[in-house]
Design a protein around this motif. Structure first.
Motif, PDB file in Angstrom:
ATOM      1  N   GLY A  11       0.812  -1.218   0.000  1.00  0.00           N
ATOM      2  CA  GLY A  11       0.000   0.000   0.000  1.00  0.00           C
ATOM      3  C   GLY A  11       0.840   1.260   0.000  1.00  0.00           C
ATOM      4  N   THR A  12       2.135   1.095   0.233  1.00  0.00           N
ATOM      5  CA  THR A  12       3.046   2.238   0.288  1.00  0.00           C
ATOM      6  C   THR A  12       4.103   2.143  -0.808  1.00  0.00           C
ATOM      7  OG1 THR A  12       2.708   2.480   2.673  1.00  0.00           O
ATOM      8  CG2 THR A  12       4.700   3.488   1.746  1.00  0.00           C
ATOM      9  N   LEU A  13       4.889   1.078  -0.760  1.00  0.00           N
ATOM     10  CA  LEU A  13       5.914   0.854  -1.783  1.00  0.00           C
ATOM     11  C   LEU A  13       5.384   0.010  -2.934  1.00  0.00           C
ATOM     12  CD1 LEU A  13       8.881   0.011   0.603  1.00  0.00           C
ATOM     13  CD2 LEU A  13       8.502   2.175  -0.588  1.00  0.00           C
ATOM     14  N   TYR A 106       2.562  -8.688  -6.572  1.00  0.00           N
ATOM     15  CA  TYR A 106       2.975  -7.383  -6.057  1.00  0.00           C
ATOM     16  C   TYR A 106       3.444  -6.484  -7.196  1.00  0.00           C
ATOM     17  CZ  TYR A 106       3.091 -10.125  -1.775  1.00  0.00           C
ATOM     18  OH  TYR A 106       2.757 -10.970  -0.734  1.00  0.00           O
ATOM     19  N   HIS A 107       3.044  -5.225  -7.136  1.00  0.00           N
ATOM     20  CA  HIS A 107       3.398  -4.268  -8.180  1.00  0.00           C
ATOM     21  C   HIS A 107       3.973  -3.009  -7.534  1.00  0.00           C
ATOM     22  CE1 HIS A 107       1.063  -6.824 -10.892  1.00  0.00           C
ATOM     23  NE2 HIS A 107       0.144  -6.849  -9.942  1.00  0.00           N
ATOM     24  N   GLU A 110       4.994   3.326  -9.504  1.00  0.00           N
ATOM     25  CA  GLU A 110       5.913   3.731 -10.574  1.00  0.00           C
ATOM     26  C   GLU A 110       7.061   4.599 -10.083  1.00  0.00           C
ATOM     27  OE1 GLU A 110       3.359   7.583 -12.211  1.00  0.00           O
ATOM     28  OE2 GLU A 110       3.508   5.764 -13.423  1.00  0.00           O
ATOM     29  N   ASP A 111       6.880   5.255  -8.941  1.00  0.00           N
ATOM     30  CA  ASP A 111       7.955   6.121  -8.437  1.00  0.00           C
ATOM     31  C   ASP A 111       8.678   5.539  -7.229  1.00  0.00           C
ATOM     32  OD1 ASP A 111       5.757   6.384  -6.789  1.00  0.00           O
ATOM     33  OD2 ASP A 111       5.769   8.586  -6.730  1.00  0.00           O
ATOM     34  N   THR A 112       8.409   4.279  -6.873  1.00  0.00           N
ATOM     35  CA  THR A 112       9.026   3.686  -5.685  1.00  0.00           C
ATOM     36  C   THR A 112      10.547   3.707  -5.747  1.00  0.00           C
ATOM     37  OG1 THR A 112       7.136   2.265  -5.147  1.00  0.00           O
ATOM     38  CG2 THR A 112       9.291   1.549  -4.371  1.00  0.00           C
ATOM     39  N   LEU A 113      11.101   3.148  -6.785  1.00  0.00           N
ATOM     40  CA  LEU A 113      12.562   3.022  -6.848  1.00  0.00           C
ATOM     41  C   LEU A 113      13.254   4.372  -6.952  1.00  0.00           C
ATOM     42  CD1 LEU A 113      12.974  -0.113  -9.159  1.00  0.00           C
ATOM     43  CD2 LEU A 113      12.827   0.012  -6.664  1.00  0.00           C
TER      44      LEU A 113
END
Length: 230
Positions: A11-13, A106-107, A110-113
């Motif tokens: 829900g966050t990453l 798990y997905h 788009e801006d996590t990394l």
């Protein structure tokens, strides 16, 4: 200066659409293809199913491998409650784990990394702080997240669930009591209220506005624009 960010996981990453309810229901369909039980009924029955639904309880004796044994009993109980025969319920409950641990469920946002990398470049050390199963470190590695983190604190390994003080204390100790730190998560209670009681600023993401959060963000990228964050 010692700076750290504690990140919730699901829900966050990453996002996973009704991961647990879907796994329970898909497993039931495998055993009883024509079951009259609906997904909505399963989902309604699981709101008190997980350790993080009752964080005040003591789960320190069911960490690691014992965690899934506990959950299998809970899954079986819920199946029986839905009208599934006991023997089928017990068999089905042992196969939910494999669905939960499928990487493709798990997905990454788009801006996590890019945000994790930017935070490291700004001198922050990243830590996952999650209410989750014991294999979360392995899942993080499978998703390509490990290199961005200095540690992973997960309830299924320590026996405490957010918002309990104990799991936040473990996180602070793991991070060597940072002078500056934040909690980033999508749950107003587990993440934000849990952090607040430890005097850690809470940043709510992907959930709209909430009065308990110090900041509410639509995307992880907005974290980098918080005044004073850098």
């Amino acid at each position: 200066m010692n700076k750290a960010i504690f990140w919730d996981f699901d829900g966050t990453l990453v996002h996973s659409q009704h991961l647990w309810s879907n796994a329970i229901y898909e497993t039931l369909l495998h055993y009883i293809p024509d079951t009259p039980v609906t997904f909505e009924e399963i989902r309604a029955m699981t709101f008190d199913l997980y350790p993080w639904d009752t964080p005040d309880a003591d789960f320190t004796q069911i960490t690691g491998s014992r965690w899934w044994k506990h959950m299998e009993r809970r899954f079986s109980d819920k199946y029986v409650e839905a009208g599934v025969p006991l023997d089928t319920a017990q068999q089905a409950s042992t196969h939910i784990r494999e669905k939960i641990l499928q990487k493709e469920k798990y997905h990454l946002y788009e801006d996590t990394l890019s945000v994790l990398d930017a935070c490291r470049m700004l001198g922050y050390r990243n830590y996952i702080l999650s209410n989750n199963y014991p294999e979360l470190p392995e899942m993080a590695k499978a998703l390509g997240l490990t290199s961005f983190f200095d540690g992973i604190i997960v309830s299924g390994l320590v026996g405490y669930d957010k918002p309990r003080r104990e799991i936040f204390q473990i996180a602070l100790e793991t991070a060597d009591f940072p002078e500056v730190c934040y909690m980033v998560g999508d749950n107003p209670v587990a993440d934000i209220q849990g952090a607040r009681q430890m005097k850690i600023p809470g940043i709510l993401v992907h959930r709209g506005e909430h009065p308990d959060a110090d900041h509410c963000l639509d995307t992880l990228t907005q974290l980098l624009s918080i005044p004073g964050f850098r």
